[in-house]
Design a protein around this motif. Structure first.
Motif, PDB file in Angstrom:
ATOM      1  N   LYS A 113       1.603 -23.767  36.414  1.00  0.00           N
ATOM      2  CA  LYS A 113       0.378 -23.077  36.799  1.00  0.00           C
ATOM      3  C   LYS A 113       0.647 -21.689  37.371  1.00  0.00           C
ATOM      4  O   LYS A 113      -0.256 -20.858  37.427  1.00  0.00           O
ATOM      5  CB  LYS A 113      -0.386 -23.920  37.828  1.00  0.00           C
ATOM      6  CG  LYS A 113      -0.850 -25.261  37.277  1.00  0.00           C
ATOM      7  CD  LYS A 113      -1.602 -26.049  38.324  1.00  0.00           C
ATOM      8  CE  LYS A 113      -2.080 -27.372  37.767  1.00  0.00           C
ATOM      9  NZ  LYS A 113      -2.818 -28.183  38.770  1.00  0.00           N
TER      10      LYS A 113
ATOM     11  N   GLU B 221      -6.702 -20.930  37.967  1.00  0.00           N
ATOM     12  CA  GLU B 221      -7.446 -21.332  39.153  1.00  0.00           C
ATOM     13  C   GLU B 221      -6.962 -22.689  39.651  1.00  0.00           C
ATOM     14  O   GLU B 221      -6.906 -23.661  38.909  1.00  0.00           O
ATOM     15  CB  GLU B 221      -8.938 -21.401  38.840  1.00  0.00           C
ATOM     16  CG  GLU B 221      -9.788 -21.707  40.052  1.00  0.00           C
ATOM     17  CD  GLU B 221     -11.261 -21.717  39.724  1.00  0.00           C
ATOM     18  OE1 GLU B 221     -12.069 -22.067  40.596  1.00  0.00           O
ATOM     19  OE2 GLU B 221     -11.598 -21.368  38.573  1.00  0.00           O
ATOM     20  N   GLN B 222      -6.613 -22.712  40.930  1.00  0.00           N
ATOM     21  CA  GLN B 222      -6.081 -23.948  41.502  1.00  0.00           C
ATOM     22  C   GLN B 222      -7.185 -24.990  41.642  1.00  0.00           C
ATOM     23  O   GLN B 222      -8.314 -24.674  41.994  1.00  0.00           O
ATOM     24  CB  GLN B 222      -5.457 -23.675  42.869  1.00  0.00           C
ATOM     25  CG  GLN B 222      -4.165 -22.876  42.803  1.00  0.00           C
ATOM     26  CD  GLN B 222      -3.508 -22.748  44.160  1.00  0.00           C
ATOM     27  OE1 GLN B 222      -4.121 -23.008  45.176  1.00  0.00           O
ATOM     28  NE2 GLN B 222      -2.259 -22.368  44.182  1.00  0.00           N
ATOM     29  N   GLN B 223      -6.834 -26.206  41.357  1.00  0.00           N
ATOM     30  CA  GLN B 223      -7.760 -27.316  41.522  1.00  0.00           C
ATOM     31  C   GLN B 223      -7.514 -27.949  42.886  1.00  0.00           C
ATOM     32  O   GLN B 223      -6.393 -28.311  43.218  1.00  0.00           O
ATOM     33  CB  GLN B 223      -7.569 -28.358  40.416  1.00  0.00           C
ATOM     34  CG  GLN B 223      -7.905 -27.843  39.024  1.00  0.00           C
ATOM     35  CD  GLN B 223      -7.678 -28.892  37.951  1.00  0.00           C
ATOM     36  OE1 GLN B 223      -7.022 -29.900  38.189  1.00  0.00           O
ATOM     37  NE2 GLN B 223      -8.225 -28.656  36.781  1.00  0.00           N
ATOM     38  N   SER B 224      -8.567 -28.033  43.653  1.00  0.00           N
ATOM     39  CA  SER B 224      -8.442 -28.570  45.005  1.00  0.00           C
ATOM     40  C   SER B 224      -7.991 -30.026  44.965  1.00  0.00           C
ATOM     41  O   SER B 224      -8.491 -30.828  44.178  1.00  0.00           O
ATOM     42  CB  SER B 224      -9.775 -28.461  45.743  1.00  0.00           C
ATOM     43  OG  SER B 224     -10.119 -27.112  45.935  1.00  0.00           O
TER      44      SER B 224
ATOM     45  N   ARG C 106     -11.999 -35.491  44.660  1.00  0.00           N
ATOM     46  CA  ARG C 106     -11.444 -35.325  43.321  1.00  0.00           C
ATOM     47  C   ARG C 106     -10.611 -36.546  42.926  1.00  0.00           C
ATOM     48  O   ARG C 106     -10.586 -36.939  41.754  1.00  0.00           O
ATOM     49  CB  ARG C 106     -10.588 -34.060  43.266  1.00  0.00           C
ATOM     50  CG  ARG C 106     -10.072 -33.762  41.874  1.00  0.00           C
ATOM     51  CD  ARG C 106      -9.370 -32.416  41.817  1.00  0.00           C
ATOM     52  NE  ARG C 106      -8.885 -32.160  40.474  1.00  0.00           N
ATOM     53  CZ  ARG C 106      -9.624 -31.697  39.494  1.00  0.00           C
ATOM     54  NH1 ARG C 106     -10.896 -31.432  39.687  1.00  0.00           N
ATOM     55  NH2 ARG C 106      -9.104 -31.483  38.295  1.00  0.00           N
TER      56      ARG C 106
ATOM     57  N   ALA D 270     -14.962 -25.426  44.708  1.00  0.00           N
ATOM     58  CA  ALA D 270     -14.419 -26.782  44.762  1.00  0.00           C
ATOM     59  C   ALA D 270     -14.752 -27.476  46.076  1.00  0.00           C
ATOM     60  O   ALA D 270     -14.712 -28.696  46.160  1.00  0.00           O
ATOM     61  CB  ALA D 270     -12.893 -26.749  44.568  1.00  0.00           C
TER      62      ALA D 270
END
Length: 691
Positions: free
Chosen positions: A130, A172-175, A180, A539
């Motif tokens: 990433k 874009e970072q996923q929380s 989630r 998020a």
């Protein structure tokens, strides 16, 4: 010369004798010259193993890059870095040249300027990284420009290469949050629409999680107190399947069961779910009912075959008779993460990091944690914990039973695979079994009600038992990836258990609406800028909801506060005109009054009444006035906004209400359709002036 000061004479003597030793120390040493034959760079990893950086595929430009990197890794700048940073640079440089060696990449022709970007594309597309690592490689290459072995042509190549190889923007970072982690659409049908939507709220889910974990730890500590009251059993688990003997011995000494082969208390219930395989519990209970806990066999018939009903205990391990089990330490670590403590610092915490305040009777009033955050190099203080909260009581009871300063002995920060809850026995599956106990659910519901929280977390965890096979079983059977597991399985389970990072991020999101960038005290483990950039994003559903709530409040104020005075004034003016208006038919008037079409209402001498003649002409004027105002409203607002608000709107509303009371309104409406094209404009003179 004899009259000169001795100190000055000595200094002069040094100059006369040409002693240059002090001057030589100020002259920089000649730049280190790299051998052109250097082929390997040896270094030690963070784990202590030796790795080699080498270039096997020889080409002109690959050799230039290797030489520049070799000098950059031996520069003064690099030697001043910390060990962790050095390992990071070494590992990334090694992986780059390993890629060149394995892929056979040839940095020749126009391709010589694309070598770094092609490597980046390989990492981000094939390896699914990433974040780009080109910034690290470019830094080493720029440091390598000081190497005297590089010619001017080599310098130009390295400079051009680094300028053309800027790192790509990270995706874009996923929380990583509990919301989630529980984002499994098939749970909707089991939990119901309302409960499933609660999983989207970090606040609701976090409150439910925190109370559930605190109650679980308090419950297990209570069972441990019961266990410690019995005499310790001398047993050494030094052979395979030792738990066949240990479990039978433990049930014999401390298990209590009634005549209906049921556990008499919660302690015995915990014994059954921790020591006996779930499928064999009913058979073992029947055995206990008939023969008691004496002479329990190693194997028993359940199902179709005769197998041992015993499983390796998680809580009642012989080594945990006088110290906490991993499941208790894990629950405590989860509670610490609820304070938004940095996950990498949680395993380092000690009892000295917590300060407790008690009253004169020894009752806990408050607790505060102070710890050193290694990543930031600063001391952090999470929010103060109140003694009345269940999580504070659980932490206090846990620390009271410690026999050492450190809070944890086991590796509580590791991420484990999510187990098959029906037949795998570990810390997570044991907790799920505990949460299913009716006695525990009664206790939990009471705690949740006192904390004004819901049971959404425990319900969601129990619903996971209805899922299909876990990813470990799926991979053994198909050898396919996680993405394929989620696409092919109707009811997939989380691939891994949630971690301290999931909890910490959820805790931050849950408190986002009470946080402001200008707060004097920041209880989170990061700075205000980090909060703004990394946490207040889409998020974070709690922050999104709060932002929308603020928007709704602003709109409400605009509608009901900012514009309310104008609306009230208009309403009062219209009501005043309406009360003063009298509609009179023309034939009933005693006096003949002649007035133009423009002035279709008459005020009496003192201005208290407005007389409107109920004729087609009057109604026609009202209709034309209203129509003209609607057609020219945008222009009138731009040139005479105050007049529109204070006069025009009042008059239009009054005319509309008056028309509804006039008998000739219908006939005038039909006539207006034919005459509208011939009637004059009414607002030309108004639009020629501005306010």
């Amino acid at each position: 010369m004899d009259d000169i000061d001795p100190v000055v004479k000595n200094i002069q003597g040094y100059a006369v004798e040409n002693k240059l030793v002090f001057f030589e120390k100020t002259i920089p040493q000649q730049s280190w010259r790299l051998s052109q034959q250097l082929k390997r760079i040896h270094y030690k990893t963070y784990a202590g193993t030796t790795k080699i950086i080498e270039l096997k595929k020889q080409s002109k430009y690959s050799r230039i890059i290797f030489n520049a990197c070799a000098f950059g890794l031996q520069s003064d700048w690099f030697s001043r870095l910390g060990d962790r940073s050095k390992h990071r640079y070494h590992d990334n440089i090694r992986r780059f040249f390993d890629w060149i060696n394995e892929s056979g990449y040839k940095a020749e022709g126009t391709n010589r300027y694309n070598v770094l970007k092609d490597y980046e594309a390989y990492l981000m597309n094939d390896k699914e990284l990433k974040h780009s690592t080109l910034s690290l490689i470019n830094t080493i290459l720029r440091e390598g420009l000081a190497c005297t072995s590089l010619t001017s042509e080599d310098h130009d190549y390295i400079r051009t290469l680094t300028s053309l190889s800027k790192p790509s923007k990270s995706t874009e970072q996923q929380s990583v949050t509990l919301s989630r982690w529980l984002d499994l659409p098939w749970l909707r049908a089991i939990l119901g629409e309302e409960a499933y939507l609660q999983l989207e709220s970090p606040r609701l889910l976090f409150n439910s999680f925190r109370v559930t974990i605190a109650t679980s730890l308090l419950w297990l500590l209570e069972q441990r107190g019961r266990w410690e009251k019995s005499c310790p059993i001398d047993f050494a688990p030094s052979y395979k399947c030792w738990y066949y003997d240990w479990n039978r011995l433990l049930l014999k000494h401390i298990g209590e069961f009634n005549s209906q082969d049921e556990a008499e208390d919660e302690f015995s219930q915990l014994l059954l779910i921790d020591l006996i395989v779930p499928n064999a519990q009913s058979v073992v209970k029947n055995r206990l009912d008939k023969y008691g806990s004496q002479d329990l066999p190693k194997s028993i018939t359940y199902g179709k075959n005769k197998n041992p009903p015993w499983q390796r205990p998680v809580f009642f391990h012989p080594s945990y008779q006088t110290q906490y089990s991993p499941v208790e330490e894990l629950l405590c670590a989860w509670l610490v993460a609820c304070e938004a403590v940095q996950p990498s610092d949680i395993p380092k915490l000690k009892t000295s990091n917590y300060a407790c305040e008690r009253n004169r009777f020894g009752r806990l009033i408050a607790m505060e944690c102070t710890y050193y955050k290694g990543r930031a190099g600063t001391t952090k203080q999470p929010a103060i914990l109140m003694g009345s909260d269940p999580w504070t009581k659980a932490m206090d009871n846990y620390m009271t039973g410690l026999s050492m300063p450190s809070l944890f002995r086991t590796k509580i920060a590791e991420q484990n695979k999510f187990p098959a809850l029906d037949h795998t026995h570990n810390a997570m599956s044991l907790l799920v079994k505990v949460w299913k106990l009716p006695s525990f659910q009664r206790t939990l519901n009471t705690k949740l009600e006192l904390a004004d929280a819901t049971s959404v977390f425990s319900r969601a965890m129990l619903a996971l038992e209805l899922g299909n096979e876990n990813y470990t079983q799926f991979y053994k059977r198909t050898r396919k990836s996680v993405n394929e597991y989620y696409n092919l399985t109707p009811k997939p389970l989380p691939a891994s258990c949630f971690t301290l990072t999931h909890i910490k991020t959820t805790a931050v999101h849950a408190r986002s609406d009470t946080y402001r960038e200008s707060d004097l005290i920041n209880h989170h483990s990061h700075t205000s800028l980090t909060e703004k950039i990394s946490y207040l994003t889409d998020a974070n559903k709690e922050w999104v909801n709060q932002a929308h709530r603020i928007t709704r409040l602003v709109l409400h104020d605009l509608q009901n506060v900012v514009f309310q005075p104008s609306i009230t004034e208009i309403s009062q003016s219209v009501k005043d005109l309406e009360l003063r208006t009298r509609i009179i038919e023309a034939t009933h008037m005693n006096e003949v009054v002649t007035h133009s079409l423009r002035y279709s209402s008459i005020e009496d001498s003192n201005g208290s009444k407005i007389i409107v003649s109920d004729t087609i002409d009057t109604a026609l004027y009202f209709i034309h006035y209203i129509t003209q105002a609607e057609e020219n409203l945008s222009k009138l607002l731009s040139v005479r906004p105050d007049w529109v608000e204070r006069t025009l709107i009042v008059k239009l509303e009054w005319m509309t209400r008056t028309l509804m009371r006039m008998k000739t309104a219908a006939a005038a409406q039909k006539a207006y359709i034919k005459l509208s094209a011939h009637l004059p404009p009414l607002f030309s003179h108004v639009m020629e002036t501005t306010e």
